[in-house]
Scaffold this active site. Structure first.
Site: not given
Lengths: 215, 383
Positions: B156, B226, B321, B354-355
């Protein structure tokens, strides 16, 4: 987890034979790009035995993952679209092993290979082999052999050619055939290898080393 | 949401009294870089691996976090016998410039005032870039006596730093692993960051950026930022798999309490985040990622950033992602091809979004381990 997708490409690979014959053509210490490198067996061999800076492109992600996980420099890519990205003369040899018949535009792929590399090493299954001819003649149906082993509607091999066809293309494109050989199904180079007509009848696989003719 | 200030805790660090001139032209008179190391630097200093953390990560890669008590954010990847093997490599990770875990950032005291006990920078902290972050890391690496890093690895925003390292200091990077990243922020990336920032600005406790002087924290705004960002880190499949439309108990319909499990999950993500992150740092760092455009820094040609490079690259993306999709990695791979660089490129099949780079992804871990082992062989590192 990865769902293992059966690679849609020419599968009856005998890498050991290919590896040996192609590796013999490549000078030690050279820069090599192997297009359609599979799990990277050839580039690993060229690095370990010939000290080559060998890299690979492979379309099947499961193979790419396997290759990179073995520490080999392989990127996921497509011969039809990704070769255009490389600069001129980036490699000494560009290898296309048993993939030419499966690409969209074989002529353009060859052009790109000889643009980005000084020499091209190309192997392909010979559609002129007597067994192929015989099956078509006798049954009037698309041949099914150990090499051409998928039905016509499923084969990824959309551009089959014979050894004579390939010679003709090289002539048309102005490529010099520096070396060529044909091998039978046992992988042996036979006495008929010197004669194009016989090789085209008895050779199951063909292997060419090309270079652009001096202009 | 009552929220106390982040506690002041001591972080291992090095201070450079000659400061750092930033890309914006302003100079920090003093530069502090907080960092952690794992493993042992070998005699010829050839086994150092720099790990670059993501937007809200920090230097606590492979150990319990001093603030949250949670395990390190890459404990599945960095450690003895793991893909980044600390029995073999000397691993360094620094808190980024602009961060809030001990490196110089908006929480640091101003250094442009000649007075004892100067106030914090807060929102007056100069804008920093990914390149500034990398230059701060370079100072740390030199301080540690390392002239060439065996590898620089990050996902990232960490991947952006990897790219910047390879472009700025090609001779100092033997291998580079940019993971789930991009060579520039897309309009969509900037848009999501902007919504997060606006959520912080809209919090009454933001107080025009002076919250810290009043002992306040814009906790709601930061939590919402967040929550939004967290959605972009996941995928629709992953959310469906984890939560579906499940309800929390038998709440009455029509209530705006956290009725659905996914709401409860996001609220938890938001509220735990504000206990470990500073709002002004969040603004500073998200802005740095928005400004990142490696091609623009090299005349609009990404391959020019890597011309003549001898670094070995391994690009890794994840199929689900959508924040930094595979196409972004492919763009980088092709630019590297144009520079005739040595590049490996793998897309890992996963539904975790993405994580995934932070999660248990065996194919990813195998790929990373294999690439590093191959590079170590080429670099002549002892096994």
């Amino acid at each position: 987890m990865n769902v293992a997708v059966d690679p849609v490409r020419y599968v009856a690979k005998n890498m050991r034979l290919d590896l040996r014959l192609i590796a013999e053509m490549i000078a030690p210490g050279s820069r090599v790009l192997d297009i359609g490198c599979g799990d990277g067996t050839l580039i690993d061999h060229l690095f370990r035995t010939r000290g080559c800076d060998a890299r690979g492109i492979e379309i099947d992600m499961a193979e790419v993952t396997r290759a990179v996980a073995h520490g080999l420099p392989v990127m996921q890519g497509d011969a039809d679209t990704d070769l255009a990205q490389y600069p001129d003369a980036a490699f000494d040899y560009v290898v296309l092993s048993r993939t030419l018949q499966a690409v969209e535009r074989p002529r353009e792929v060859l052009r790109q290979m000889l643009r980005i590399g000084e020499r091209a090493v190309v192997s392909f299954p010979n559609f002129g082999h007597w067994r192929v001819r015989w099956q078509l003649l006798r049954q009037g149906r698309m041949p099914m052999t150990s090499v051409w082993n998928r039905p016509w509607h499923e084969t990824p091999n959309i551009h089959p050619c014979t050894i004579r066809d390939f010679f003709a293309l090289c002539e048309q494109e102005g490529y010099r055939v520096e070396r060529w050989l044909a091998v039978d199904d046992a992988g042996q180079r036979a006495p008929w290898r010197r004669f194009v007509g016989l090789a085209n009848l008895f050779g199951e696989q063909a292997l060419f080393q090309l270079r652009k003719a001096p202009s | 949401m009552d929220q106390a200030e982040l506690p002041e805790i001591a972080h291992a660090h090095v201070a450079f009294d000659d400061g750092l001139t930033l890309e914006c032209g302003l100079a920090l008179r003093r530069l502090t870089v907080a960092y952690r190391t794992y493993g042992r630097l070998n005699a010829d200093r050839s086994n150092a691996v720099l790990v670059c953390h993501a937007l809200t990560g920090d230097q606590y890669v492979a150990e319990q976090h001093p603030l949250t008590g949670k395990p390190g954010w890459w404990e599945m990847v960095v450690g003895p016998g793991l893909p980044i093997d600390t029995d073999r490599f000397f691993v360094v990770c620094a808190n980024v410039l602009g961060g809030c875990m001990g490196s110089t950032g908006p929480r640091s005291p101003r250094d442009d005032m000649d007075q004892p006990n100067p106030p914090r920078w807060g929102t007056d902290f100069p804008p920093v870039t990914i390149r500034d972050m990398v230059r701060a890391q370079k100072r740390l690496i030199e301080h540690l006596g390392i002239t060439r890093l065996f590898a620089v690895i990050g996902g990232s925003m960490g991947g952006m730093q990897v790219l910047e390292w390879a472009a700025s200091y090609p001779d100092a990077v033997f291998a580079a692993v940019p993971i789930a990243t991009a060579a520039n922020h897309s309009a969509q990336n900037i848009a999501f960051n902007e919504v997060g920032r606006q959520a912080i600005f809209a919090d009454p406790d933001w107080l025009g950026g002076t919250y810290w002087a009043h002992g306040r924290v814009p906790a709601r705004g930061l939590a919402v930022a967040r929550m939004i960002a967290h959605i972009t880190y996941l995928s629709e499949q992953a959310l469906t798999r984890k939560f579906g439309r499940r309800l929390r108990g038998a709440q009455a319909a029509g209530s705006f309490d956290d009725t659905f499990e996914v709401e409860s999950y996001l609220r938890h993500q938001g509220s735990s985040f504000v206990r470990r992150f500073d709002a002004a740092s969040y603004l500073t760092i998200t802005r740095a990622t928005d400004w990142f455009d490696l091609a623009a820094d090299h005349g609009g040609d990404l391959s020019a950033a890597f011309r003549g490079t001898r670094t070995r690259f391994c690009l890794i993306s994840f199929s689900s992602d959508w924040l930094y999709p595979t196409a972004e990695s492919r763009t980088i791979a092709r630019a590297l091809n144009r520079a005739a660089a040595n590049v490996s490129f793998v897309e890992i099949a996963t539904d975790k979004g993405h994580d995934a780079f932070l999660l248990d992804e065996p194919d990813f871990h195998r790929t990373l381990a294999g690439f590093l082992a191959g590079c170590a062989e080429h670099a002549g590192l002892p096994a």
